[in-house]
Design a protein around this motif. Structure first.
Motif, PDB file in Angstrom:
ATOM      1  N   PHE A   1       0.861  -1.184   0.000  1.00 19.88           N
ATOM      2  CA  PHE A   1       0.000   0.000   0.000  1.00 19.88           C
ATOM      3  C   PHE A   1       0.898   1.236   0.000  1.00 19.88           C
ATOM      4  CE2 PHE A   1       0.277  -1.844   4.284  1.00 19.88           C
ATOM      5  CZ  PHE A   1       0.841  -0.811   5.020  1.00 19.88           C
TER       6      PHE A   1
ATOM      7  N   ASN B   1      -1.842  -0.657  -6.773  1.00 17.85           N
ATOM      8  CA  ASN B   1      -0.795  -1.578  -6.329  1.00 17.85           C
ATOM      9  C   ASN B   1      -1.143  -2.999  -6.737  1.00 17.85           C
ATOM     10  OD1 ASN B   1       0.926   0.269  -4.788  1.00 17.85           O
ATOM     11  ND2 ASN B   1      -0.861   0.498  -3.478  1.00 17.85           N
TER      12      ASN B   1
ATOM     13  N   ASP C   1      -5.358  -3.389  -6.666  1.00 25.17           N
ATOM     14  CA  ASP C   1      -6.319  -2.913  -5.658  1.00 25.17           C
ATOM     15  C   ASP C   1      -7.321  -1.908  -6.199  1.00 25.17           C
ATOM     16  OD1 ASP C   1      -4.645  -0.752  -5.840  1.00 25.17           O
ATOM     17  OD2 ASP C   1      -3.962  -0.801  -3.761  1.00 25.17           O
TER      18      ASP C   1
ATOM     19  N   ASN D   1      -6.826   2.913  -2.300  1.00 27.01           N
ATOM     20  CA  ASN D   1      -6.657   1.910  -1.259  1.00 27.01           C
ATOM     21  C   ASN D   1      -7.933   1.080  -1.195  1.00 27.01           C
ATOM     22  OD1 ASN D   1      -6.796   0.956   1.758  1.00 27.01           O
ATOM     23  ND2 ASN D   1      -4.670   1.569   1.443  1.00 27.01           N
ATOM     24  N   LYS D   2      -7.781  -0.237  -1.383  1.00 32.49           N
ATOM     25  CA  LYS D   2      -8.923  -1.161  -1.353  1.00 32.49           C
ATOM     26  C   LYS D   2     -10.028  -0.734  -2.324  1.00 32.49           C
ATOM     27  CE  LYS D   2      -7.749  -2.339   3.399  1.00 32.49           C
ATOM     28  NZ  LYS D   2      -8.076  -2.162   4.813  1.00 32.49           N
TER      29      LYS D   2
ATOM     30  N   THR E   1      -2.563   0.948   7.488  1.00 30.74           N
ATOM     31  CA  THR E   1      -2.484   1.092   6.036  1.00 30.74           C
ATOM     32  C   THR E   1      -2.123   2.549   5.744  1.00 30.74           C
ATOM     33  OG1 THR E   1      -3.623   0.666   3.941  1.00 30.74           O
ATOM     34  CG2 THR E   1      -4.953   1.583   5.736  1.00 30.74           C
ATOM     35  N   THR E   2      -2.204   2.962   4.496  1.00 36.76           N
ATOM     36  CA  THR E   2      -1.872   4.339   4.134  1.00 36.76           C
ATOM     37  C   THR E   2      -2.681   5.330   4.961  1.00 36.76           C
ATOM     38  OG1 THR E   2      -1.457   3.613   1.868  1.00 36.76           O
ATOM     39  CG2 THR E   2      -1.696   5.964   2.224  1.00 36.76           C
TER      40      THR E   2
ATOM     41  N   SER F   1       3.603   4.522   3.343  1.00 39.85           N
ATOM     42  CA  SER F   1       3.599   3.327   2.496  1.00 39.85           C
ATOM     43  C   SER F   1       3.980   2.123   3.335  1.00 39.85           C
ATOM     44  CB  SER F   1       4.579   3.481   1.320  1.00 39.85           C
ATOM     45  OG  SER F   1       5.911   3.605   1.801  1.00 39.85           O
TER      46      SER F   1
END
Length: 265
Positions: A31, A38, A99, A173-174, A226-227, A246
């Motif tokens: 991440f 990613n 992702d 992210n996700k 996470t980020t 990261s």
């Protein structure tokens, strides 16, 4: 140090669930704070050919990980490739996952915005054009393009450049877009107190580059990190608040089961 047992990993894809209780599973989930998707890699041992054939490109894949009684999502993405290889008597299926949807071919050519258009309007319009859901939107400053703006090229680059004019980070992210200042944190629900008793491994390594100062930190796998997570770190060399820029989650049945991050002051 929290006990390093009771590892849990569940991979869900194509209506199937693969648990570390029943399969040898390894993987790395990166991440970071840029808008490029990613790519993670998941390895599962000794799946049947019929099972592997059910997993298709662009299928949604979710990975939950943690310890018994405390498990959360570390990956929510789309299958980009599936390959099975033999190693001795074993069959190892490698599943690569991005992702977000593959945005590399989502391009615009000379999309013009009128004089005085705000950056926030352009970013929302670009995200809307490609159907990328916005999870968080908070600009440090909403830059106004007095001479107008012409968007051309890959959509992630356009969004990144406009956000840069606003002195704001933008990342995926996700499967969701985040537009925000990393140092504002993500609220108290994303604050994690990290020390030896909550999973800190080894000694944080100090880093100093042109852009920022901070620490490289390793902990036992922690899905909450996470980020843009906020870490209140307590260690021999440093105690204070850091912001995750990261990192990666790495997991296996008997090897590494860790979260490694670059966190800035």
């Amino acid at each position: 140090m929290m006990a390093n047992f009771g590892r849990v990993v569940e991979v869900m894809v194509a209506g199937m669930t693969f648990s570390m209780d029943n399969f040898a599973i390894e993987g790395t989930v990166p991440f970071d704070s840029d808008p490029l998707p990613n790519e993670s890699e998941i390895k599962i041992w000794n799946l049947t050919a019929a099972t592997v054939n059910k997993i298709k490109r662009n299928d949604t894949l979710v990975v939950n990980a943690g310890y018994k009684g405390d498990v959360g999502v570390i990956l929510h993405g789309f299958v980009s490739s599936v390959q099975t290889v033999r190693e001795g008597v074993d069959r190892i299926t490698r599943i690569k996952v991005i992702d977000s949807e593959d945005l590399s071919e989502r391009t615009f050519k000379d999309v013009s915005y009128k004089e005085g258009t705000l950056a926030s309007y352009i970013i929302r319009a670009m995200a809307g054009q490609i159907g990328l859901p916005i999870a968080q939107f908070e600009l440090v400053q909403d830059y106004r393009y007095m001479d107008g703006y012409t968007a051309s090229g890959e959509v992630t680059e356009i969004i990144s450049k406009v956000a840069e004019d606003c002195k704001t980070s933008v990342y995926i992210n996700k499967g969701k877009l985040y537009v925000r200042n990393l140092k504002r944190g993500r609220g108290e629900d994303h604050l994690f107190k990290l020390n030896e008793s909550t999973g800190l491994i080894g000694v944080p390594e100090y880093q100093d580059d042109e852009d920022s100062k901070g620490y490289q930190i390793t902990s036992q796998l922690q899905y909450r990190i996470t980020t843009a997570s906020v870490i209140d770190l307590s260690s021999e060399d440093f105690t204070g608040r850091l912001y995750v820029r990261s990192g990666s989650h790495t997991f296996s049945r008997t090897g590494d089961f860790v979260t490694s991050v670059e966190a800035i002051l």
